[in-house]
Scaffold this motif. Structure first.
Motif, short mmCIF file in Angstrom:
data_model
loop_
_atom_site.label_atom_id
_atom_site.label_comp_id
_atom_site.label_asym_id
_atom_site.label_seq_id
_atom_site.Cartn_x
_atom_site.Cartn_y
_atom_site.Cartn_z
N VAL A 194 -12.80 -9.93 -3.81
CA VAL A 194 -13.46 -8.45 -4.43
C VAL A 194 -12.51 -7.46 -3.93
CG1 VAL A 194 -15.55 -6.86 -4.43
CG2 VAL A 194 -15.81 -9.38 -4.41
N ALA A 195 -12.44 -6.40 -4.80
CA ALA A 195 -11.45 -5.17 -4.53
C ALA A 195 -12.10 -4.03 -5.08
CB ALA A 195 -9.95 -5.45 -4.79
N MET A 196 -11.77 -2.94 -4.46
CA MET A 196 -12.02 -1.74 -5.20
C MET A 196 -10.93 -0.66 -5.43
SD MET A 196 -15.17 0.02 -2.87
CE MET A 196 -15.21 1.38 -4.22
N HIS A 197 -10.73 0.11 -6.37
CA HIS A 197 -9.59 0.99 -6.54
C HIS A 197 -9.76 2.37 -7.16
CE1 HIS A 197 -9.72 0.53 -10.98
NE2 HIS A 197 -10.63 -0.43 -10.78
N GLY A 198 -9.14 3.24 -6.78
CA GLY A 198 -9.21 4.54 -7.13
C GLY A 198 -7.89 5.25 -7.62
N SER A 199 -7.77 6.00 -8.53
CA SER A 199 -6.56 6.69 -9.08
C SER A 199 -6.83 8.12 -9.49
CB SER A 199 -5.85 5.98 -9.95
OG SER A 199 -6.64 5.78 -11.09
N GLU B 202 -10.51 8.43 -11.52
CA GLU B 202 -11.08 7.14 -11.73
C GLU B 202 -11.34 6.21 -10.26
OE1 GLU B 202 -9.53 2.86 -14.07
OE2 GLU B 202 -9.02 5.05 -15.08
N LEU B 203 -12.52 5.40 -10.59
CA LEU B 203 -12.92 4.75 -9.43
C LEU B 203 -13.47 3.33 -9.89
CD1 LEU B 203 -13.05 4.55 -6.17
CD2 LEU B 203 -15.73 5.45 -6.64
N GLY B 204 -13.21 2.44 -9.25
CA GLY B 204 -13.84 0.84 -9.95
C GLY B 204 -13.61 -0.14 -8.84
#
Length: 756
Positions: A508-513, A546-548
């Protein structure tokens, strides 16, 4: 201007001092793309290393060894004998798609789990769920992506609400075919020239990707043509027939070898169409291949020739649509409105690995096309040509125990259009209205760095500077010649991007940009078909937040991907249709586009030894809140109105079933909510629910002959709906009916010759 890009990172050391050394490169056996992060270890020892962003590795060992173990999540683990000082290793993907599948987006070649950004992925397996006559049904399964078909083979693509304004073709979305820009000289993208069955992989980068791909606020689509299997040569024949006069014939020959591959394919498709005045005839020839003369370099090429003809039925009013959705507009029939296009796209690329640290990829391309279009308002004859190139140099280094990767590159192209507009006399060219020469020069430079930071963070920082110039030389019009030149230049624009990924666990990973984009008007918008030259039209500029999070659970059976975004677009370009049918453009203040996208799939069965060897259910959804801001037209204020052409909700769901005997079944459903069709929000297209299915049987006969028989249904619910809409249509003509219930079936035979 100089931008200093630097990240510090800490990586636990896993290499030991060595007396021997083995080098190699790890590549995906299907896509031929390098694989980063693969683990290479000595059998029976603790010594190991990882492949870099270009798939290269160097493995040191202190004693004799005869074999190594190579593994990467999502790929079959291989045990290989050591022979010589260099190994070329091909990894086969597992049958099921995991979050760690490697993607090329943002030029990282990283597992999807470690990529910061929303990327929609369609492999050959997903593309073959449908009849492959069009990319429309496959792309519309991706959340946030909407592909419309206003007429047979007339496509538009919207990514998160952008890119709906092109009168024909695709704009505001960068598209690359085999890493080479796919572009038409007028700035739109000729997606209808491509036969969907020649595409083997699609990646959709949602939102601005200017840090690597230059101008464009809508997003970027990366297409790959089908490739020959490794160590396999084949010849295949395919025939398909169906409702609405569908006929399709395909002949393919391919050869895949360790040092290269070659594929030649011919496609011919004929369709009478659902509506009056909607027939289509397309022929495509694809020649593609690659050559690896040494371990350090690869040459790739493609030549794509298309001959396309399709008719334009025109949009209907709501009353006409309800009375008979299959009818065409009378003016379109009287004027024989149609598109007649011949296009040639040539691309050549070269990848070279200098050493463990330095590598370069460079491509050059040329586009040539001739257009012969009788429209309702005039008759256009255009000759187009475009040339360009793209290059990227990557440097990977370590500062002590800190590993960092840098990329620097650029892309440029020059296009020329000779556009002659005549009076349309019932499908024949009449007197000349005007004769224009339009030259466009555009390009950008970009820089990017990414790093694996401590505590399982991965960071990316990049940016690009883009510039564009148009020059219009009007040679003549109805009354005079040598009228003169007009120019339109756009100041260089800087588009930065910063992104961060955090691995919460191995799965599992989170990402934001945060990213910004710049999208200048196309030549078709600067100079619409009425011959005017719009010097007031401004480029769009947007910033996306963005966040996911994504990953898998339940022993990789459950795969999920969730992302939320907030996008503010300034100087939004909108279209309207004049009384004589000309589409013109203007800036509309700003739009605020917010949304939530989800993808879920659950693999119930995956066992080749069972009678039912595979069973998976999946669902993708998008919830959107897109609104105009500060948008006034004369005395009318459209602020806070819904963005025309965008539904608030879309949901697709499906079931995939496979059996050991060779039988398969794919079921797909789609729900789309009502769609506003004008900026005033006074006219809407109704919501709709449609379903389709494809079933077939695959069997290998005599070890060399592979046979497949298949059939399917589209719009099984026989729903009356409009898939492509004319936004802000004059005379209340908004609706272009999608086909009703229709069927297709086909047979494919492939002779396969294996090589050692």
């Amino acid at each position: 201007m100089k931008y200093s890009l630097f990240f510090l990172l800490l990586l636990l050391p896993f290499l030991t001092l060595a007396q021997g050394q083995l080098q190699g490169k790890i590549t995906d056996a299907q896509t031929r793309q390098p694989l980063a992060g693969a683990a290479i270890g000595i059998m029976g020892a603790a010594t190991g290393t990882l492949s870099d962003a270009n798939g290269n590795f160097t493995l040191g060992f202190s004693g004799p060894t005869d074999s190594i173990l190579v593994s990467l999540v999502g790929y079959k683990t291989q045990r290989l004998p050591v022979s010589g000082n260099f190994l070329q290793i091909w990894l086969e993907p597992l049958t099921r798609t995991l979050p760690e599948v490697v993607v090329r987006g943002y030029e990282t070649n990283q597992p999807l789990l470690k990529t910061a950004g929303s990327i929609g992925l369609l492999t050959l397996r997903e593309l073959q769920r449908f009849n492959e006559n069009s990319l429309v049904p496959a792309l519309n399964t991706l959340p946030g992506v909407r592909m419309e078909e206003r007429a047979t083979a007339s496509y538009r693509i919207s990514i998160r609400g952008s890119s709906l304004r092109a009168p024909f073709g695709v704009r505001n979305v960068k598209i690359y075919l085999n890493d080479i820009p796919l572009v038409e000289a007028n700035g739109t993208l000729p997606l209808n020239l491509i036969d969907a069955a020649t595409i083997g992989r699609v990646e959709v980068l949602k939102g601005p990707a200017g840090s690597v791909y230059g101008a464009g606020t809508g997003g970027t689509i990366l297409l790959e043509t089908v490739k020959p299997e490794l160590n396999e040569s084949s010849v295949s024949l395919q025939g398909m027939a169906g409702s609405l006069g569908l006929q399709k014939y395909v002949v393919t020959a391919s050869a895949g070898m360790e040092k290269g591959g070659l594929l030649v394919r011919y496609d011919k498709q004929i369709l009478d169409g659902y509506r009056e005045q909607s027939a289509m005839n397309r022929e495509v020839v694809l020649l593609s291949g690659n050559l690896r003369p040494t371990e350090k370099q690869t040459f790739s090429f493609h030549t794509y020739y298309s001959k396309l003809y399709y008719e334009l039925p025109g949009a209907l009013t709501n009353e006409q649509f309800n009375e008979n959705p299959r009818q065409a507009r009378e003016l379109n029939k009287d004027q024989h409105a149609s598109i007649n296009l011949n296009g040639l796209n040539i691309g050549l690329s070269h990848q070279y690995t200098f050493n463990q640290n330095w590598s370069n990829s460079t491509s050059v391309f040329g586009v040539f096309s001739f257009l012969d279009h009788p429209f309702t308002t005039d008759y256009e004859r255009n000759t187009n040509q475009a040339f360009g190139g793209r290059t990227k140099t990557t440097y990977q280094t370590s500062f002590g125990s800190i590993n960092t990767r840098f990329s620097l590159g650029g892309e440029a192209q020059r296009s020329f259009v000779n556009s002659r507009h005549y009076q349309n006399q019932k499908g024949a060219a009449g007197n000349l209205n005007f004769d224009d020469e339009v030259t466009a020069q555009q390009g950008f430079v970009f820089a990017q760095t990414d790093a694996d930071l401590p505590w399982e963070f991965t960071a990316t920082l990049g940016g690009s500077v883009s510039a564009l110039q148009y020059e219009l030389n009007r040679l003549s019009d109805v009354t005079q010649t040598n009228i003169g030149k007009q120019e339109r230049s756009f100041e260089p624009q800087f588009s930065p991007r910063i992104a961060l990924v955090k691995l919460l666990s191995e799965k599992v990973a989170m990402h934001g940009s945060i990213s910004s984009g710049f999208s200048p008007p196309t030549e078709a918008e600067i100079r619409p078909s009425d011959g005017s030259f719009n010097t007031r039209l401004q480029p769009e500029r947007g910033t996306n937040y963005e966040l996911g999070f994504r990953g898998s659970a339940l022993k990789d059976k459950l795969v999920f991907d969730v992302a939320g975004f907030w996008f503010l677009l300034q100087e939004t370009i909108v279209s309207r249709t004049t009384g004589n049918g000309t589409v013109v453009f203007q800036n509309a203040g700003a739009t605020k586009q917010q949304g939530l996208e989800t993808s879920l799939s659950y693999e119930i069965l995956n066992d080749k030894n069972r009678a039912v060897s595979g069973l998976k259910i999946w669902s993708n959804a998008a919830l959107n809140h897109f609104r105009f801001q500060n948008y006034k037209q004369n005395d009318t204020d459209y602020s806070d109105n819904k963005l025309a052409g965008t539904p608030a909700q879309t949901v697709t769901a499906g079931l995939d079933l496979e059996t050991r005997a060779g039988f398969y079944l794919h079921i797909t459903t789609n729900f789309t909510s009502e769609i506003p069709l004008n900026d005033a929000n006074t006219v809407y297209a109704d919501s709709y629910f449609v379903a389709g299915a494809r079933t077939g049987f695959r069997k290998t006969i005599f070890q060399q002959l592979q046979a497949e028989i298949y059939g399917g249904v589209e719009n099984a619910t026989d729903k009356k709906y409009s898939l492509g809409n004319d936004l802000n249509g004059f005379g209340n003509r908004y609706f272009n009916a999608a086909p009703g219930r229709n069927f297709y079936g086909g047979l494919q035979l492939q002779w396969v010759f294996k090589s050692n």
